[in-house]
Scaffold this motif. Structure first.
Motif, PDB file in Angstrom:
ATOM      1  N   GLY A 160       0.784  -1.223   0.000  1.00 19.64           N
ATOM      2  CA  GLY A 160       0.000   0.000   0.000  1.00 19.64           C
ATOM      3  C   GLY A 160       0.815   1.273   0.000  1.00 19.64           C
ATOM      4  N   GLY A 161       2.119   1.174   0.028  1.00 18.98           N
ATOM      5  CA  GLY A 161       3.006   2.330  -0.072  1.00 18.98           C
ATOM      6  C   GLY A 161       4.131   1.990  -1.025  1.00 18.98           C
ATOM      7  N   VAL A 162       5.344   2.470  -0.737  1.00 17.68           N
ATOM      8  CA  VAL A 162       6.505   2.076  -1.517  1.00 17.68           C
ATOM      9  C   VAL A 162       7.623   1.684  -0.557  1.00 17.68           C
ATOM     10  CG1 VAL A 162       5.910   3.621  -3.429  1.00 17.68           C
ATOM     11  CG2 VAL A 162       7.525   4.394  -1.685  1.00 17.68           C
ATOM     12  N   GLY A 163       8.570   0.945  -1.080  1.00 16.87           N
ATOM     13  CA  GLY A 163       9.732   0.546  -0.307  1.00 16.87           C
ATOM     14  C   GLY A 163      10.894   0.309  -1.235  1.00 16.87           C
ATOM     15  N   PRO A 164      12.108   0.314  -0.716  1.00 20.40           N
ATOM     16  CA  PRO A 164      13.274   0.117  -1.569  1.00 20.40           C
ATOM     17  C   PRO A 164      13.374  -1.314  -2.078  1.00 20.40           C
ATOM     18  CG  PRO A 164      13.932   0.286   0.726  1.00 20.40           C
ATOM     19  CD  PRO A 164      12.478   0.586   0.677  1.00 20.40           C
ATOM     20  N   ARG A 165      13.699  -1.447  -3.351  1.00 21.60           N
ATOM     21  CA  ARG A 165      13.967  -2.767  -3.929  1.00 21.60           C
ATOM     22  C   ARG A 165      15.465  -3.057  -3.890  1.00 21.60           C
ATOM     23  NH1 ARG A 165      14.969  -5.457  -8.973  1.00 21.60           N
ATOM     24  NH2 ARG A 165      15.283  -3.483 -10.076  1.00 21.60           N
ATOM     25  N   ARG A 166      16.259  -2.044  -4.316  1.00 24.29           N
ATOM     26  CA  ARG A 166      17.719  -2.173  -4.239  1.00 24.29           C
ATOM     27  C   ARG A 166      18.278  -0.875  -3.679  1.00 24.29           C
ATOM     28  NH1 ARG A 166      20.760  -4.202  -9.425  1.00 24.29           N
ATOM     29  NH2 ARG A 166      19.722  -2.382 -10.352  1.00 24.29           N
ATOM     30  N   HIS A 167      19.050  -0.999  -2.630  1.00 26.00           N
ATOM     31  CA  HIS A 167      19.639   0.156  -1.965  1.00 26.00           C
ATOM     32  C   HIS A 167      20.970   0.468  -2.642  1.00 26.00           C
ATOM     33  CE1 HIS A 167      20.755   2.163   2.140  1.00 26.00           C
ATOM     34  NE2 HIS A 167      20.571   3.026   1.156  1.00 26.00           N
ATOM     35  N   CYS A 168      21.108   1.657  -3.184  1.00 24.03           N
ATOM     36  CA  CYS A 168      22.328   2.079  -3.877  1.00 24.03           C
ATOM     37  C   CYS A 168      23.376   2.438  -2.828  1.00 24.03           C
ATOM     38  CB  CYS A 168      22.031   3.259  -4.798  1.00 24.03           C
ATOM     39  SG  CYS A 168      23.404   3.726  -5.857  1.00 24.03           S
TER      40      CYS A 168
END
Length: 243
Positions: A160-168
Motif C-alpha cells: 500500500g506504499g513504496v519501499g526500496p527494492r535495491r539500496h544504492c
C-alpha cells in the motif's frame, strides 16, 4: 517552475567517468532523512504509525547489514496510500518545491564548483546516492539547475506504499552504476562515506570529502597514500579546509 539547466559542452568521446556521492558531499546532511521526516509528519496518523514502528526499526538503521530494513519501515509509513512510484516521485517534487530555499542553503558551494568544473571540461559526471534518485534529481534540477544523471536507490510498490527494492549503497552502488550504463573505469570519485569504500577503491583518483572525524584514520589506512581528505564547508565534519 525551475530555471533552465546550465549549459555545458558535450561529454567528450574519451571522457573520464567522475562519480559524486550526494549526501554530505554535494548536500550538507542526509537528504533522504529530511524527505522521509516530511512525508511522515504530513498527517497525525503517519506520525503515530512511525512512533509505533520506531522501537523495532529505528535501531536497525545504525548497522550496515540491517540499514535497508530500518529505513524501509519509515519510507512505507510516509508513503502509505500512494498508488505507486509515480505518486512517490510527485511527492518528492512537491517536497523540493516547498523547501527550495532551505535546500538551497544546504547545497555546498565548493562542491557545486567542483561539479561545474568537471562538466565544463566535458567529463562524464554522474551522481550515485543512497537516496531515491528522484530526490537528488529534483534538488539538482529545481534548486541547483543541474541536469546531471543520477543513480539511486530503487523503490517499488509495497503493502500500500513504496519501499526500496535495491539500496544504492556499499558494493551495490558500483553494481548499479554499471547496470545504468556507466561502464568506463572510474577516474575520480568524491564521497564522505565509509560505506562507499568499494567506489573509492575502484577510482583511479579517490577524494574523500567531509568525512566523519572518526573515519579519517580508516580512510588513510585503506586508500592510497596521498588521497585527498577535504572539507567542502560541511560543519562538524573532518578534512582539510578548501578556500
Amino acid at each position: 517552475m525551475s530555471a533552465a539547466p546550465r549549459t555545458y559542452p558535450g561529454v567528450r568521446a574519451d571522457a573520464p567517468l567522475v562519480v559524486f556521492d550526494f549526501d554530505h558531499t554535494l548536500y550538507d546532511g542526509d537528504s533522504g532523512t529530511h524527505l522521509f521526516a516530511w512525508l511522515v509528519k504530513r498527517q497525525w496518523w503517519r506520525r503515530a504509525l512511525a512512533l509505533l514502528l520506531a522501537p523495532v526499526f529505528a535501531p536497525l538503521i545504525a548497522f550496515l547489514p540491517t540499514r535497508r530494513r530500518g529505513i524501509s519501515a519509515f519510507v512505507w509509513a510516509g508513503s502509505l496510500g500512494m498508488r505507486g512510484v509515480a505518486d512517490f516521485n510527485a511527492a518528492i517534487d512537491r517536497y523540493v518545491a516547498l523547501h527550495a530555499d532551505e535546500i538551497r542553503g544546504r547545497l555546498l558551494p565548493i562542491a557545486l564548483d567542483v561539479l561545474h568544473r568537471h562538466r565544463e571540461a566535458g567529463d562524464q559526471v554522474v551522481v550515485a546516492t543512497g537516496a531515491p534518485p528522484e530526490l537528488a534529481r529534483a534538488i539538482l534540477a529545481f534548486v541547483a539547475h543541474e541536469d546531471v544523471p543520477v543513480v539511486g536507490t530503487e523503490v517499488v510498490p509495497r503493502l500500500g506504499g513504496v519501499g526500496p527494492r535495491r539500496h544504492c549503497h556499499h558494493a551495490m552502488k558500483m553494481v548499479m552504476l554499471r547496470q545504468a550504463g556507466f561502464t568506463a573505469p572510474v577516474a575520480m570519485a568524491y564521497t564522505d562515506s565509509s560505506a562507499d569504500l568499494p567506489l573509492l577503491q575502484a577510482a583511479a583518483r579517490p577524494v574523500v570529502v567531509n568525512p566523519k572525524p572518526s573515519r579519517v584514520a580508516m580512510f588513510r589506512r585503506l586508500l592510497p597514500a596521498g588521497t585527498p581528505i577535504l572539507n567542502w564547508g560541511c560543519p562538524g565534519r573532518a578534512g582539510d579546509p578548501v578556500t
